[in-house]
Design an enzyme around this catalytic site. Structure first.
Site, short mmCIF file in Angstrom:
data_model
loop_
_atom_site.label_atom_id
_atom_site.label_comp_id
_atom_site.label_asym_id
_atom_site.label_seq_id
_atom_site.Cartn_x
_atom_site.Cartn_y
_atom_site.Cartn_z
N ALA A 11 0.83 -1.21 0.00
CA ALA A 11 0.00 0.00 0.00
C ALA A 11 0.86 1.25 0.00
CB ALA A 11 -0.92 0.01 1.23
N GLY A 12 2.17 1.08 0.05
CA GLY A 12 3.08 2.23 0.08
C GLY A 12 3.36 2.80 -1.30
N ASP A 59 0.52 -7.14 10.03
CA ASP A 59 1.91 -6.81 10.37
C ASP A 59 2.81 -7.90 9.82
OD1 ASP A 59 4.40 -6.73 12.02
OD2 ASP A 59 3.32 -5.08 13.00
N ALA A 81 8.86 -2.26 5.12
CA ALA A 81 10.04 -1.86 5.90
C ALA A 81 9.83 -0.47 6.49
CB ALA A 81 11.29 -1.84 5.02
N TYR A 181 19.51 1.29 9.85
CA TYR A 181 18.77 1.00 8.62
C TYR A 181 19.63 0.20 7.63
CZ TYR A 181 16.44 1.87 4.18
OH TYR A 181 15.84 1.72 2.96
N LYS A 185 18.90 -3.50 6.20
CA LYS A 185 18.74 -3.79 4.77
C LYS A 185 19.70 -4.88 4.32
CE LYS A 185 15.24 -1.80 3.42
NZ LYS A 185 14.18 -2.49 2.67
N ASN A 210 17.83 6.92 -4.35
CA ASN A 210 16.76 7.73 -3.76
C ASN A 210 15.57 7.85 -4.72
OD1 ASN A 210 19.52 8.39 -2.76
ND2 ASN A 210 18.36 9.57 -1.27
C1 UD1 Z 1 17.03 7.23 1.33
C2 UD1 Z 1 15.86 6.47 1.86
C3 UD1 Z 1 16.20 5.08 2.16
C4 UD1 Z 1 16.73 4.47 0.91
C5 UD1 Z 1 17.91 5.27 0.42
C6 UD1 Z 1 18.34 4.71 -0.88
C7 UD1 Z 1 14.19 7.67 3.02
C8 UD1 Z 1 13.75 8.23 4.31
N1 UD1 Z 1 15.37 7.11 3.05
O1 UD1 Z 1 18.07 7.41 2.30
O2 UD1 Z 1 15.06 4.36 2.58
O3 UD1 Z 1 17.10 3.15 1.13
O4 UD1 Z 1 17.52 6.60 0.21
O5 UD1 Z 1 19.11 5.59 -1.53
O6 UD1 Z 1 13.54 7.74 2.02
N2 UD1 Z 1 18.52 15.85 3.58
C9 UD1 Z 1 18.48 17.21 3.75
N3 UD1 Z 1 17.36 17.77 4.30
C10 UD1 Z 1 16.29 17.03 4.71
C11 UD1 Z 1 16.34 15.62 4.53
C12 UD1 Z 1 17.47 15.07 3.97
O7 UD1 Z 1 19.42 17.91 3.41
O8 UD1 Z 1 15.33 17.61 5.17
C13 UD1 Z 1 19.72 15.26 2.96
C14 UD1 Z 1 20.31 14.15 3.80
O9 UD1 Z 1 21.20 14.64 4.76
C15 UD1 Z 1 21.02 13.33 2.71
C16 UD1 Z 1 20.14 13.53 1.48
O10 UD1 Z 1 19.36 14.68 1.73
O11 UD1 Z 1 22.27 13.85 2.46
C17 UD1 Z 1 19.21 12.38 1.21
O12 UD1 Z 1 18.47 12.08 2.37
P1 UD1 Z 1 17.24 11.06 2.36
O13 UD1 Z 1 16.25 11.40 1.33
O14 UD1 Z 1 16.74 10.89 3.77
O15 UD1 Z 1 17.87 9.76 1.79
P2 UD1 Z 1 18.95 8.76 2.27
O16 UD1 Z 1 19.44 8.97 3.63
O17 UD1 Z 1 19.95 8.81 1.17
#
Ligand code: UD1
Length: 370
Positions: A11-12, A59, A81, A181, A185, A210
């Site tokens: 559902a995500g 769950d 997850a 995390y 994984k 991402n």
């Molecule tokens: C994300 C995913 C993770 C996935 C991984 C694969 C999420 C929450 N995490 O982790 O599940 O396995 O990609 O690549 O989706 N940042 C900011 N400002 C913010 C939030 C984040 O600057 O408000 C920066 C973070 O410091 C980081 C980058 O953006 O440098 C990416 O962050 P985020 O989207 O959380 O992704 P990952 O940590 O790479």
């Protein structure tokens, strides 16, 4: 041949897109999902979930419910997850329970009711820092990011104090598990590849970069950065960019991720393998914040560069897609600018609560931003 496919976490955001694609090709899709409040605030079937999908609410750690959901299933896509890297550093028991015990329970049930194939969503997080090159051209595999450099810069330094350059990371790079995390994984990946091989099933793991696209959980403050930024910009707030904003990632559109899952489900070459899945283009988080504000018609909003690091974050990580391209036949297609425009159009139709400030306070309270 039409199959019945179980998508855990179906559902995500990603699951709904994968489900739609499978249905279009005549497969039957069952989603197993606990509809957690952080992602599904209404705790109800999401409107974006195709009505043709059979939703089983449960769950992933509930073996009985899972066993029932596995009845008549040919293949499993395991997406269920907890996904926040930052949040995993304090919600350690919850993350490890859902992600690792949940995967163990899934396989415990699959031993009795084996499926043809199981594809698990892993993450580039398992690499820790990506591969780097020193100023002398030497490839560095085991880079560990230290605290901020004395001159205020953030890039990892070589032995002589020179900044190193990130280069595409292949699947052969040794894992370096830097967050709960990432640990979770990697365990999911190994459980899948080990147990499918042991019990006559086929397994494959996708190390996803991402992911972005319409349908991301905008109200979830621990979701991916593009959804977080979208939610901020939509409320007229500056995106909060950690560090100096020059950290690099690869943002891959959900439609390309869907094609990767389809290939991983169908291709014989996928069996027993892990694949990097990204867009093939890397960008800095600051550039993305600016592009996104512009795509939402708010080019006037300047990102707020916080100069603070989030615990568990890696500095740079960009994928080498050679293996996915050659073995899996994967070819990312979505143009980033168009993807952002599409995301902006979708965001404009959504309502979300800006809970980012709240999430940041939780990290600060625990000393996880510094
Ligand atoms: C994300 C995913 C993770 C996935 C991984 C694969 C999420 C929450 N995490 O982790 O599940 O396995 O990609 O690549 O989706 N940042 C900011 N400002 C913010 C939030 C984040 O600057 O408000 C920066 C973070 O410091 C980081 C980058 O953006 O440098 C990416 O962050 P985020 O989207 O959380 O992704 P990952 O940590 O790479």
């Amino acid at each position: 041949m039409a199959e019945t496919i179980l998508i855990t976490g179906g559902a995500g955001f990603v699951g709904r897109h994968v489900a739609k694609s499978l249905l279009e090709d005549g497969h039957r899709v069952r989603a197993f999902d606990s509809l957690i409040e952080q992602v599904h605030p209404a705790r109800a079937r999401p409107v974006e979930l195709d009505p043709e999908v059979e939703l089983v609410v449960g769950d992933i750690r509930d073996g009985d419910a899972l066993g029932r959901a596995l009845t008549g299933v040919d293949a499993v896509i395991h997406l269920a997850a907890e996904v926040g890297v930052g949040q995993s550093m304090y919600a350690v028991d919850r993350y490890t329970s859902v992600n690792d015990l949940g995967t163990a329970v899934l396989f415990q049930k699959l031993i009795d009711k084996p499926a043809r194939r199981v594809v698990v969503a892993s993450s580039m997080s398992v690499y820790g820092e990506g591969l780097y090159r020193t100023a002398d051209g030497v490839l560095m595999e085991d880079v560990v990011r230290g605290p901020r450099n004395p001159d205020g810069s953030w890039d990892p330094l070589d032995g002589e104090g020179r900044a190193m350059t990130p280069v595409p990371t292949p699947e052969t790079k040794r894992p370096a598990l830097k967050s709960v995390y990432a640990i979770n994984k990697f365990v999911q990946e190994r459980l899948t590849l080990t147990l499918t091989a042991q019990y006559g099933m086929e397994g494959a793991a996708l190390r996803l970069w991402n992911i972005y696209g319409p349908g991301q959980a905008l109200s979830n403050p621990y979701t991916g950065v593009l959804a977080i930024f979208a939610s901020r910009i939509m409320h007229g707030q500056a995106p909060m960019v950690f560090e100096d904003g020059r950290q690099r990632r690869d943002f891959v559109h959900v439609s390309d991720v869907v094609s990767a899952f389809r290939l991983a489900l169908e291709r014989p070459e996928a069996v027993g393998e892990t694949f990097n899945i990204g867009s093939g283009e890397d960008r800095s988080v600051e550039d993305v914040a600016r592009l996104q504000a512009a795509s939402m018609g708010r080019g006037d909003i300047e990102p707020n560069i916080t100069k603070q690091a989030r615990a568990g974050d890696i500095r740079h990580n960009i994928p080498d897609l050679t293996k996915a391209r050659t073995l899996l036949g994967y070819e990312p297609k979505q143009d980033f600018t168009r993807g952002l425009e599409e995301l902006a159009a979708w965001v404009a139709r959504q309502e979300s609560k800006d809970r980012v400030a709240e999430a940041r306070r939780e990290l600060e309270l625990r000393g996880l931003v510094a």
